[in-house]
Scaffold this active site. Sequence first.
Site, PDB file in Angstrom:
ATOM      1  N   SER A  65       0.828  -1.211   0.000  1.00  0.00           N
ATOM      2  CA  SER A  65       0.000   0.000   0.000  1.00  0.00           C
ATOM      3  C   SER A  65       0.860   1.259   0.000  1.00  0.00           C
ATOM      4  O   SER A  65       2.016   1.247   0.432  1.00  0.00           O
ATOM      5  CB  SER A  65      -0.905   0.035   1.235  1.00  0.00           C
ATOM      6  OG  SER A  65      -1.722  -1.106   1.295  1.00  0.00           O
TER       7      SER A  65
HETATM    8  N1  SAH Z   1      -0.854  -4.840   4.150  1.00  0.00           N
HETATM    9  C1  SAH Z   1      -0.154  -5.141   2.911  1.00  0.00           C
HETATM   10  C2  SAH Z   1      -0.988  -4.673   1.737  1.00  0.00           C
HETATM   11  C3  SAH Z   1      -1.055  -5.754   0.728  1.00  0.00           C
HETATM   12  S1  SAH Z   1      -2.325  -5.552  -0.503  1.00  0.00           S
HETATM   13  C4  SAH Z   1       1.237  -4.544   2.898  1.00  0.00           C
HETATM   14  O1  SAH Z   1       1.575  -3.798   3.806  1.00  0.00           O
HETATM   15  O2  SAH Z   1       2.016  -4.850   1.999  1.00  0.00           O
HETATM   16  C5  SAH Z   1      -3.607  -6.576   0.169  1.00  0.00           C
HETATM   17  C6  SAH Z   1      -3.244  -8.010   0.470  1.00  0.00           C
HETATM   18  O3  SAH Z   1      -4.454  -8.648   0.879  1.00  0.00           O
HETATM   19  C7  SAH Z   1      -2.733  -8.827  -0.705  1.00  0.00           C
HETATM   20  O4  SAH Z   1      -1.517  -9.421  -0.353  1.00  0.00           O
HETATM   21  C8  SAH Z   1      -3.819  -9.889  -0.940  1.00  0.00           C
HETATM   22  O5  SAH Z   1      -3.322 -11.125  -1.385  1.00  0.00           O
HETATM   23  C9  SAH Z   1      -4.424  -9.983   0.452  1.00  0.00           C
HETATM   24  N2  SAH Z   1      -5.773 -10.531   0.500  1.00  0.00           N
HETATM   25  C10 SAH Z   1      -6.808 -10.326  -0.355  1.00  0.00           C
HETATM   26  N3  SAH Z   1      -7.901 -11.026   0.025  1.00  0.00           N
HETATM   27  C11 SAH Z   1      -7.553 -11.683   1.175  1.00  0.00           C
HETATM   28  C12 SAH Z   1      -8.231 -12.589   2.045  1.00  0.00           C
HETATM   29  N4  SAH Z   1      -9.495 -12.978   1.836  1.00  0.00           N
HETATM   30  N5  SAH Z   1      -7.556 -13.058   3.115  1.00  0.00           N
HETATM   31  C13 SAH Z   1      -6.266 -12.711   3.353  1.00  0.00           C
HETATM   32  N6  SAH Z   1      -5.560 -11.872   2.562  1.00  0.00           N
HETATM   33  C14 SAH Z   1      -6.196 -11.372   1.483  1.00  0.00           C
END
Ligand code: SAH
Length: 215
Positions: A65
């Site tokens: 993000s």
């Molecule tokens: N907090 C992360 C942001 C990653 S983007 C960071 O600091 O890098 C959002 C993430 O949510 C992705 O890695 C995606 O694979 C995950 N995601 C999406 N749906 C999900 C679910 N149902 N359960 C767990 N993770 C999920």
Amino acid sequence: MSDTFQNNHREAENLARDLRRKGIRDERVLAAIGKVPRHLFIDEGLREYAYLDKPLPIEKGQTISQPYTVAYQSELLKLKPGEKVLEIGTGSGYQAAILCEMGADVYSIERYKELYLTAKKRLNKLGYSPNLFFGDGYEGLPEHAPFDKILVTAAPDEIPEKLLRQLRVGGWMVLPLGGRMGQKMTVIKRVSEEKFSESEHGDFIFVPMQKGTEE
Ligand code: SAH
């Protein structure tokens, strides 16, 4: 202390300064942003963008993000040290590292096995030890509930009801709501066993929260 370490540190502090200018006020959030080496959460080829206020691609078509978004969501959590926080979407692990720096007791779930494994290795190497899980965030972690706060870092199609049940009374969830094209940052507070209150905090765009798990 090596020059490289000092340079990276200075870059992280500059990023924190940038976010302060953009309106982030929570000193503990800003201190954490100023400390966590964001360049270690992304591909080496993107090194030059690591401390810009931009989202960047990670494996599996996901993103780390934008730092402003990380700071904004962290600020909305109004964390007290030692509070138990559940993050949905570990991704690179950067947000989890920020929460660890802020003294939270961190639980985080990721639905891609590869991202889960990479984040685990990376965070441990950096000396952070959040409780990481490979699984579907829509299910939450009933065996570890209740949580003081829940932070959702992907956009669900609808409010994940099971997560609401895993909040302690008086606690709240920060999540982007509104479907795939764009979302309102939303805070849902568990006012009592059966009562919830909702407030909105501006427009954001997140990757979708998807059901199930993948390798
Ligand atoms: N907090 C992360 C942001 C990653 S983007 C960071 O600091 O890098 C959002 C993430 O949510 C992705 O890695 C995606 O694979 C995950 N995601 C999406 N749906 C999900 C679910 N149902 N359960 C767990 N993770 C999920």
